[in-house]
Design an enzyme around this catalytic site. Structure first.
Site, PDB file in Angstrom:
ATOM      1  N   GLU A  45      30.774  30.741  43.147  1.00  0.00           N
ATOM      2  CA  GLU A  45      30.957  30.078  41.843  1.00  0.00           C
ATOM      3  C   GLU A  45      30.881  28.555  41.899  1.00  0.00           C
ATOM      4  O   GLU A  45      31.788  27.861  41.430  1.00  0.00           O
ATOM      5  CB  GLU A  45      32.286  30.520  41.224  1.00  0.00           C
ATOM      6  N   GLU A  58      30.037  42.586  42.222  1.00  0.00           N
ATOM      7  CA  GLU A  58      31.349  42.845  41.599  1.00  0.00           C
ATOM      8  C   GLU A  58      31.133  43.556  40.269  1.00  0.00           C
ATOM      9  O   GLU A  58      31.525  43.065  39.213  1.00  0.00           O
ATOM     10  CB  GLU A  58      32.099  41.528  41.381  1.00  0.00           C
TER      11      GLU A  58
HETATM   12  C1  XIL Z   1      39.786  38.791  41.036  1.00  0.00           C
HETATM   13  C2  XIL Z   1      40.659  39.925  41.570  1.00  0.00           C
HETATM   14  O1  XIL Z   1      40.074  41.152  41.210  1.00  0.00           O
HETATM   15  C3  XIL Z   1      42.049  39.821  41.013  1.00  0.00           C
HETATM   16  O2  XIL Z   1      42.913  40.777  41.635  1.00  0.00           O
HETATM   17  C4  XIL Z   1      42.614  38.403  41.230  1.00  0.00           C
HETATM   18  O3  XIL Z   1      43.864  38.305  40.597  1.00  0.00           O
HETATM   19  C5  XIL Z   1      41.667  37.364  40.672  1.00  0.00           C
HETATM   20  O4  XIL Z   1      40.387  37.521  41.262  1.00  0.00           O
HETATM   21  N1  XIL Z   1      35.159  36.632  40.652  1.00  0.00           N
HETATM   22  C6  XIL Z   1      35.426  36.813  41.981  1.00  0.00           C
HETATM   23  C7  XIL Z   1      36.534  37.722  42.386  1.00  0.00           C
HETATM   24  O5  XIL Z   1      34.653  36.339  42.828  1.00  0.00           O
HETATM   25  O6  XIL Z   1      37.139  37.313  43.585  1.00  0.00           O
HETATM   26  C8  XIL Z   1      37.587  37.836  41.306  1.00  0.00           C
HETATM   27  O7  XIL Z   1      38.549  38.807  41.712  1.00  0.00           O
HETATM   28  C9  XIL Z   1      36.955  38.183  39.976  1.00  0.00           C
HETATM   29  C10 XIL Z   1      35.966  37.115  39.562  1.00  0.00           C
END
Ligand code: XIL
Length: 379
Positions: free
Chosen positions: A159, A264
């Site tokens: 990011e 994701e």
């Molecule tokens: C999220 C997790 O799923 C949660 O448990 C945590 O509280 C916050 O982060 N982008 C990413 C991930 O790269 O690491 C994030 O994961 C969601 C957004």
């Protein structure tokens, strides 16, 4: 004579039994699971939380081991967890996570080395560029050395872009300037040259951000430093992003000569706050009845919509399977999904393939059926 007949009969039975046994050894029928059905296309992954890494629930553990060929730690490798203070590392869960992946013969993905969120305060507070470079270098090198040859790929930077494709004013950019990007990839590859190194971000199907990601990756490659892949997070919705933009992004990223991973994946079925800009985890909005319509379960109509959306998206993935290395879901089941708390706290979302009772949903069946149908057609 009678004895001879009996003898021949026994021999015939033996031949039959041995023959059957050998045939089943040559072509074992594998159970129909996501992992097996997609084996020849790309890895199918999931994110695991600490409860799942511990394998406390045997039904959950069974699903993880059977259905997925790749894992990512949902939180345990983020700097605030793994490296909370300059001289403190928490390797307990990352070690267990890697051992679990090895036990199930999985492709193990490391998430994430450089990220402005869930960042350790000791790094966030650094103001000097040399000190920041030293901190990042030792953070990266310590973690990557520990899992060298065991973690197969890393989200080196997560990011780093704004929505318009410009560089996010993270603490890394402010203190070190753009150099931090190329250096992070260089330091990682110096330690584990065989691991695949990814740039990962959300909203990667949006045209402006896509151009920014392409510029970012090209700039690093132009310095002679390797980038192996681009990760599209895939925190998507029932109607957005469009299938055209998803496909265009996969094609344009792959044209850089890198692998594309969907890192994701989850599809929110709930209304979206108007001002939301993607998956920026610091955003939070007010809950209300209108924003949380499916607390008692998902209506059939939405179940069908979700299944169709997943099918459409997987059609694109399969069409471009030569470019795609891995498709990872952000969690195993709906009850566990971070989307119950983001971007509005306390909602009941239904974004994944398994429901709160760990039963596969129509979306699961549709994705399996899609691949099986394509396999039949190509045979
Ligand atoms: C999220 C997790 O799923 C949660 O448990 C945590 O509280 C916050 O982060 N982008 C990413 C991930 O790269 O690491 C994030 O994961 C969601 C957004």
């Amino acid at each position: 004579m009678k004895i001879k007949k009996q003898f021949l009969f026994i021999i015939a039975i033996l031949v039959l039994v041995i023959g059957c046994k050998q045939a089943s050894e040559v072509t074992p029928t594998k159970p129909v699971t996501l992992r097996n059905v997609y084996e020849d296309a790309f890895y199918i992954g999931t994110a695991l939380n600490t409860f799942q890494i511990d394998e406390t629930d045997s039904i959950m553990a069974g699903i993880v081991g059977r259905e997925f060929s790749s894992i990512t730690a949902e939180n345990e490798m983020k700097s605030i967890q793994i490296h909370p203070a300059r001289d403190t590392f928490n390797f307990e869960y990352p070690d267990k996570f890697v051992a679990l992946g090895e036990k199930y013969n999985m492709f193990i993905h490391g998430h994430t080395l450089v990220w402005h969120s869930q960042l350790s305060p000791w790094i966030r507070n650094i103001k000097d560029s040399t000190e920041m470079a030293e901190a990042l270098e030792s953070h990266i090198k310590t973690i990557v050395s520990r899992y060298k040859g065991r973690v197969n790929s890393w989200d080196v930077v997560n990011e780093a872009l704004n929505e318009d494709g410009s560089l996010r004013k993270s603490v890394f950019l402010e203190v070190m300037g753009e150099d931090y990007l190329a250096l992070a990839f260089k330091w990682t590859s110096e330690i584990d040259p065989k691991a695949d190194l990814y740039y990962n971000d959300y909203n990667m199907a949006n045209p402006e951000k896509r151009q920014g990601a392409i510029r970012l990756v090209k700039n690093i490659m132009d310095k002679g430093i390797k980038v192996d892949g681009i990760g599209m997070q895939g925190h998507w919705h029932l109607n957005t992003p469009s299938l055209e933009e998803i496909e265009k992004s996969i094609v344009e990223y792959a044209a850089l000569g890198v692998k594309v991973a969907i890192t994701e994946l989850d599809i929110s079925v709930l209304p979206n706050p108007e001002d939301l800009v993607g998956a920026e985890i610091t955003q939070n909005f007010q809950n209300s009845e209108a924003m949380n319509p499916y607390t008692k379960g998902m209506p059939d109509s939405i179940q069908v919509k979700l299944a169709n959306r997943y099918t459409d998206i997987f059609k694109i993935f399969l069409k471009h399977k030569d470019k795609i290395s891995r498709v990872t879901f952000w969690g195993v089941n709906d009850g566990q999904s971070w989307l119950n708390g983001f971007p509005v706290r306390g909602r009941t979302n239904h974004p994944l393939l398994f429901d709160r009772e760990l039963k596969p949903k129509s979306a699961y069946d549709s994705i399996i059926a899609l691949k099986q149908k394509q396999d039949k057609q190509s045979n």
